[in-house]
Design a protein around this motif. Structure first.
Motif, PDB file in Angstrom:
ATOM      1  N   ALA A   1      24.623 -23.591  12.719  1.00  0.00           N
ATOM      2  CA  ALA A   1      24.478 -24.969  12.233  1.00  0.00           C
ATOM      3  C   ALA A   1      25.622 -25.849  12.736  1.00  0.00           C
ATOM      4  N   LEU A   2      26.831 -25.274  12.771  1.00  0.00           N
ATOM      5  CA  LEU A   2      27.973 -26.068  13.236  1.00  0.00           C
ATOM      6  C   LEU A   2      27.871 -26.358  14.732  1.00  0.00           C
ATOM      7  N   SER A   3      27.360 -25.376  15.485  1.00  0.00           N
ATOM      8  CA  SER A   3      27.186 -25.590  16.932  1.00  0.00           C
ATOM      9  C   SER A   3      26.124 -26.648  17.182  1.00  0.00           C
ATOM     10  N   VAL A   4      25.065 -26.593  16.378  1.00  0.00           N
ATOM     11  CA  VAL A   4      24.006 -27.609  16.498  1.00  0.00           C
ATOM     12  C   VAL A   4      24.587 -28.983  16.173  1.00  0.00           C
ATOM     13  N   PHE A   5      25.435 -28.997  15.125  1.00  0.00           N
ATOM     14  CA  PHE A   5      26.068 -30.245  14.714  1.00  0.00           C
ATOM     15  C   PHE A   5      26.971 -30.784  15.835  1.00  0.00           C
ATOM     16  N   ALA A   6      27.715 -29.859  16.460  1.00  0.00           N
ATOM     17  CA  ALA A   6      28.597 -30.270  17.570  1.00  0.00           C
ATOM     18  C   ALA A   6      27.776 -30.838  18.724  1.00  0.00           C
ATOM     19  N   THR A   7      26.627 -30.206  18.978  1.00  0.00           N
ATOM     20  CA  THR A   7      25.739 -30.694  20.042  1.00  0.00           C
ATOM     21  C   THR A   7      25.218 -32.084  19.693  1.00  0.00           C
TER      22      THR A   7
ATOM     23  N   MET B   1      35.972 -34.381  12.652  1.00  0.00           N
ATOM     24  CA  MET B   1      36.592 -34.459  11.330  1.00  0.00           C
ATOM     25  C   MET B   1      35.822 -33.618  10.312  1.00  0.00           C
ATOM     26  N   SER B   2      34.488 -33.665  10.385  1.00  0.00           N
ATOM     27  CA  SER B   2      33.684 -32.894   9.415  1.00  0.00           C
ATOM     28  C   SER B   2      33.932 -31.400   9.591  1.00  0.00           C
ATOM     29  N   THR B   3      33.908 -30.950  10.843  1.00  0.00           N
ATOM     30  CA  THR B   3      34.110 -29.522  11.099  1.00  0.00           C
ATOM     31  C   THR B   3      35.488 -29.077  10.627  1.00  0.00           C
ATOM     32  N   LEU B   4      36.495 -29.900  10.930  1.00  0.00           N
ATOM     33  CA  LEU B   4      37.855 -29.548  10.512  1.00  0.00           C
ATOM     34  C   LEU B   4      37.979 -29.548   8.990  1.00  0.00           C
ATOM     35  N   ALA B   5      37.320 -30.509   8.338  1.00  0.00           N
ATOM     36  CA  ALA B   5      37.388 -30.571   6.870  1.00  0.00           C
ATOM     37  C   ALA B   5      36.736 -29.338   6.251  1.00  0.00           C
ATOM     38  N   ILE B   6      35.614 -28.910   6.849  1.00  0.00           N
ATOM     39  CA  ILE B   6      34.931 -27.712   6.325  1.00  0.00           C
ATOM     40  C   ILE B   6      35.855 -26.496   6.452  1.00  0.00           C
TER      41      ILE B   6
ATOM     42  N   THR C   1      34.171 -25.316  18.784  1.00  0.00           N
ATOM     43  CA  THR C   1      33.422 -25.266  17.528  1.00  0.00           C
ATOM     44  C   THR C   1      33.192 -23.820  17.093  1.00  0.00           C
ATOM     45  N   VAL C   2      32.814 -22.994  18.069  1.00  0.00           N
ATOM     46  CA  VAL C   2      32.596 -21.573  17.751  1.00  0.00           C
ATOM     47  C   VAL C   2      33.901 -20.945  17.250  1.00  0.00           C
ATOM     48  N   GLY C   3      35.011 -21.279  17.929  1.00  0.00           N
ATOM     49  CA  GLY C   3      36.313 -20.739  17.524  1.00  0.00           C
ATOM     50  C   GLY C   3      36.662 -21.159  16.113  1.00  0.00           C
ATOM     51  N   LEU C   4      36.418 -22.443  15.822  1.00  0.00           N
ATOM     52  CA  LEU C   4      36.733 -22.954  14.488  1.00  0.00           C
ATOM     53  C   LEU C   4      35.824 -22.314  13.438  1.00  0.00           C
ATOM     54  N   SER C   5      34.517 -22.206  13.777  1.00  0.00           N
ATOM     55  CA  SER C   5      33.589 -21.563  12.820  1.00  0.00           C
ATOM     56  C   SER C   5      34.003 -20.126  12.595  1.00  0.00           C
ATOM     57  N   PHE C   6      34.450 -19.477  13.672  1.00  0.00           N
ATOM     58  CA  PHE C   6      34.863 -18.085  13.564  1.00  0.00           C
ATOM     59  C   PHE C   6      36.054 -17.960  12.601  1.00  0.00           C
ATOM     60  N   LEU C   7      37.036 -18.857  12.819  1.00  0.00           N
ATOM     61  CA  LEU C   7      38.206 -18.850  11.925  1.00  0.00           C
ATOM     62  C   LEU C   7      37.785 -19.077  10.474  1.00  0.00           C
ATOM     63  N   MET C   8      36.879 -20.034  10.311  1.00  0.00           N
ATOM     64  CA  MET C   8      36.390 -20.361   8.975  1.00  0.00           C
ATOM     65  C   MET C   8      35.738 -19.133   8.332  1.00  0.00           C
ATOM     66  N   GLN C   9      34.964 -18.406   9.120  1.00  0.00           N
ATOM     67  CA  GLN C   9      34.276 -17.225   8.588  1.00  0.00           C
ATOM     68  C   GLN C   9      35.254 -16.080   8.321  1.00  0.00           C
ATOM     69  N   VAL C  10      36.313 -16.000   9.143  1.00  0.00           N
ATOM     70  CA  VAL C  10      37.348 -14.993   8.863  1.00  0.00           C
ATOM     71  C   VAL C  10      37.962 -15.279   7.495  1.00  0.00           C
TER      72      VAL C  10
ATOM     73  N   VAL D   1      33.562 -27.956  24.155  1.00  0.00           N
ATOM     74  CA  VAL D   1      33.338 -28.420  22.774  1.00  0.00           C
ATOM     75  C   VAL D   1      32.670 -27.324  21.956  1.00  0.00           C
ATOM     76  N   LEU D   2      31.647 -26.684  22.566  1.00  0.00           N
ATOM     77  CA  LEU D   2      30.956 -25.600  21.850  1.00  0.00           C
ATOM     78  C   LEU D   2      31.915 -24.443  21.561  1.00  0.00           C
ATOM     79  N   SER D   3      32.749 -24.107  22.552  1.00  0.00           N
ATOM     80  CA  SER D   3      33.699 -22.999  22.364  1.00  0.00           C
ATOM     81  C   SER D   3      34.684 -23.315  21.252  1.00  0.00           C
TER      82      SER D   3
END
Lengths: 216, 583
Positions: B267-273, B136-141, B362-371, B358-360
């Motif tokens: 940081a998000l990957s660490v959080f996912a871990t 939920m946190s990752t999606l909210a970010i 998260t990475v995909g979501l972080s990538f989208l977020m950064q785009v 899960v990491l992938s």
């Protein structure tokens, strides 16, 4: 009769010529100038006893600038302002900032050239009568308004909203609303009546100033 | 890489406030949570515990429904999805409750169907909480970033529309409005002239004088109504109309190339871990779970940071950058398994497959977020440019309105009034009127009226500068820096800007002498940009008292200058003003 020299500063050639002729007919020697710089040169050349000066003189220095410069270099020269402006506030000046020994005539009130001659005689003899200071006449347009109120009225006539006026003046909207309300009251404008009170106020401003807004 | 937009760095404080804010509880975020929710249930259990795909799918549905139901209860009570301040602790409690109930529900159903062992309870409850918090946190970010991007895009749209409109229509409207105004003035003057002619022919001098005196009022009143009722209102109408028509004109586009390192958020990957690793580790290496967890965390952190460091200089197409970003997500599970196996802590490959997934994600979501952040940064730059152009155009429009009014005023209250006043003065001394006076006065008024056609009333720039210098000669030494031929050319072809610059100079010189007792004044007119000319008036006078009320001078400066400032230096007061040039 002692020869007395007058410099007439008026950017409108017809009026300038007519004033010059009227003053010559009254026994003055007259030089003319179309702008403040020419007037300064004319004064340097003939060392006049008095000047008759319009306030609005085109793109360059205005009549007040010229009068300020003149009173610093030659404080003994009499000054008669002949203008469309009801008083100095309309050009952003305080009436009290004008030299004491001046006459101030509004063009719209001056149909008889003798009035101008009498005003000139008055400044030359330092015996100015109240009727030769149209800028102090209690019946002049918008006489009841303060300089601040005139400034706000000017912005209102420009079509600015209260919020925009507040921003420009660095004050609050509430303060501007108060000023506008007092302006309407002073002008006797009924805010409940048919029509737009702001437009009516803008109309009064332009009618009184005898000129368009934002012009010095 | 001047045309590439750098991606802003993700800030932890911003992430926390997004995760604890109302966006977390919005329908879209809750719906998006279905992806990690189902993925974890389906991928982590089938291989380890058996059971059918349908059974685990149904458990996934129950898990998702229970989680959302609990979060909805929090939304309806203490954590509304409407505008509010972030509430981190209450949000964590909501995640804890929702995750625990989710875990409990999964355990109860699984136990009942005989596919989850009884010993799984603690694991289910704790991993439920961590999954809900992490997901939920990752999606909210991500959602917060997307919403900001939409807002930014909308603001850019609005400003661009306004800019386009200002560039085109409004200026034309001002020109037409000015022409209409002049036509009205002419229409008002014509009957006055006719009345005057009639008065003169009837030899009634007093009536003629009265007609002339009334003329000014009759001329000015309708004009003032016209000016008082136009202006900003019609500008607003035109802009609003244009905005409605072209609101959807601008669409968000993907960046062509992105900086590979900026697209990773370790940081998000660490959080996912942090939210997914403890559960399985406690299940498989219970006695050494803590040390194993520390090893995994270190490996994740080091690997992601290393990849970020080595890809700093890489500007890649988006798809390639995504592949590069996924490399550490795929490598880390392999490295973790090898390391733990090497230490004698045997763990099933399926768990690491799930961890890699899960990491992938998260990475995909972080990538989208950064785009999205990159797009936002690009739009911010565009917005700044548009706003700069807009302020320039606004200044030009203010100048134009000011100049048009001044020009009309100069004709109306110059030649026209002068003709009327001088006519009155000519008539007054005569009790009877001479016929030749009729044609003389008519000629005067006709000549004055002809000037309404827009004769060039602007005096030469250099001549007026010289006038300013001459008037103050003997009181202050006014020096004028030579105006370059290029600037002169701009001023010659741009009478509005020239007139505005002169007004600023006249006001500045006059104020410096009157209020500052300046004895030396220097005027410089230069051009540092193709968009505006720089007017600088410096003097050796006194500085004005700080906080003095805004006077006529500053009002005129506000009206005609794009920007202006007064600086007080060593014995110098310098007024600098930028005057926009009409293109």
């Amino acid at each position: 009769m002692i020869d007395r020299h007058v410099v007439v500063v008026e950017d409108e050639s017809r009026l300038r010529d007519l004033i010059a002729k009227s003053l010559e007919a009254a026994g003055f020697t007259v030089s003319t100038a179309a702008n403040a710089a020419d007037a300064k040169r004319a004064c340097a050349a003939v060392d006049p006893d008095a000047v008759v000066v319009d306030i609005e003189l085109g793109s360059g220095p205005n009549g007040f600038d010229f009068a300020d410069a003149l009173s610093r270099t030659s404080p003994d020269i009499g000054i008669v302002f002949l203008t469309n402006l009801p008083d100095a506030r309309w050009a952003g000046r305080e009436t009290k900032s004008l030299p004491n020994n001046i006459a101030y005539l509004r063009k719209s009130q001056l149909v008889d050239a003798n009035d101008l001659v009498e005003a000139l005689e008055a400044v030359l003899h330092e015996s100015i009568l109240p009727e030769q200071r149209h800028d102090l006449d209690g019946n002049r347009p918008l006489a009841k308004l303060s300089r601040k109120q005139i400034s706000v009225l000017q912005q209102l006539a420009l079509g600015y909203s209260n919020a925009q006026i507040a921003e420009k003046r660095g004050t609050t909207i509430r303060a501007v609303e108060g000023i506008v309300s007092r302006i309407f009251q002073a002008l006797g404008i009924d805010v409940q009546a048919e029509g737009n009170a702001r437009v009516e106020a803008a109309g009064r401003y332009l009618q009184a100033s005898g000129k368009a807004i934002s012009e010095d | 890489m001047a045309n590439l937009t750098p991606t802003p760095k993700a800030k932890t404080s911003e992430a926390i406030s997004s995760a604890a804010g109302p966006i977390t509880f919005r329908n879209r975020t809750l719906a998006l949570f279905a992806i990690p929710s189902f993925a974890v249930v389906l991928l982590s259990n089938l291989s380890r515990l058996g059971g059918s795909l349908i059974q685990w799918f149904l458990i996934g549905c129950i898990a998702y429904a229970v989680t959302i139901a609990v979060l909805l209860v929090f939304r309806a009570t203490i954590l509304p999805a409407t505008e509010r301040a972030p509430k981190p602790w209450l949000t964590i409690i909501a995640f804890l409750v929702a995750g625990s109930i989710r875990g409990l529900a999964v355990w109860l159903v699984g136990l009942n169907w005989g596919i989850i062992p009884e010993s799984d309870l603690l694991f289910r409850v704790s991993s439920g909480f961590l999954l809900v918090m992490g997901g939920m946190s990752t999606l909210a970010i991500y959602e917060a970033s997307r919403i900001k991007q939409d807002d930014q895009l909308s603001a850019l749209n609005m400003q661009r529309t306004r800019l386009d409109e200002l560039r085109g229509g409004i200026r034309e409207r001002i020109r037409i409005s000015q022409q209409e105004l002049l036509a009205k003035v002419r229409a008002i003057l014509e009957p006055i002239v006719a009345q005057l002619r009639s008065d003169l022919q009837s030899s009634d001098s007093q009536s003629a004088v009265n007609t002339i005196q009334n003329a000014v009022d009759q001329l000015i009143r309708p004009l003032s109504r016209e000016m008082g009722s136009s202006g900003s209102d019609f500008e607003q109408t035109v802009v609003a109309d244009a905005r409605a028509v072209s609101a959807s004109k601008l669409k968000s586009t993907w960046p062509k190339r992105v900086q590979a390192s900026s697209m990773m958020v370790p940081a998000l990957s660490v959080f996912a871990t942090l939210t997914t690793a403890p559960g399985p580790l406690s299940l498989y290496v219970a006695s050494s779970a803590f040390f194993a967890f520390v090893m995994v965390m270190l490996l994740v952190t080091i690997t992601f940071e290393f990849f970020r460091a080595v890809t700093t200089r890489l500007w890649l197409p988006v798809w390639l950058a995504l592949l590069v970003a996924l490399v550490p997500a795929l490598l880390v599970p392999l490295m973790c398994k090898a390391l733990l196996d090497g230490l004698g802590w045997i763990t099933p490959a399926a768990s690491w497959l799930q961890f890699g997934l899960v990491l992938s994600l998260t990475v995909g979501l972080s990538f989208l977020m950064q785009v999205v952040r990159t797009q936002r940064a690009s739009h911010e730059l565009q917005l700044k440019a548009v706003i700069r152009d807009l302020s320039l155009l606004n200044s030009q429009l203010r100048q134009e309105v000011w100049f048009n009014r001044r020009r009309t005023a100069a004709v109306l209250h110059g030649p026209v009034q002068a003709a009327l006043y001088s006519s009155a003065m000519r008539i007054k001394p005569n009790s009877t009127l001479q016929p030749e006076m009729v044609s003389l006065i008519e000629s005067d008024i006709a000549t004055a009226l002809a000037k309404l056609d827009g004769s060039n009333l602007v005096e030469p720039f250099q001549e007026v500068l010289q006038q300013i210098k001459d008037v103050w000669e003997g009181i202050a030494e006014v020096s004028i820096e030579r105006v370059s031929p290029e600037v002169q050319q701009v001023l010659d072809t741009n009478p509005t800007a020239a007139s505005c610059a002169l007004e600023i100079i006249r006001e500045a010189v006059s104020n410096a002498i009157k209020h500052g007792d300046a004895s030396r004044i220097h005027i410089a007119v230069e051009q540092s940009s193709s968009a505006f000319i720089d007017v600088k008036v410096s003097n050796d006078g006194r500085a004005l008292v700080a906080g003095s009320p805004k006077g006529y001078g500053s009002e005129i400066l506000d009206e005609v200058a794009l920007a202006w400032s007064i600086n007080y230096g060593a014995n110098r007061v310098v007024l600098t003003a930028l005057v926009a040039i009409q293109k």
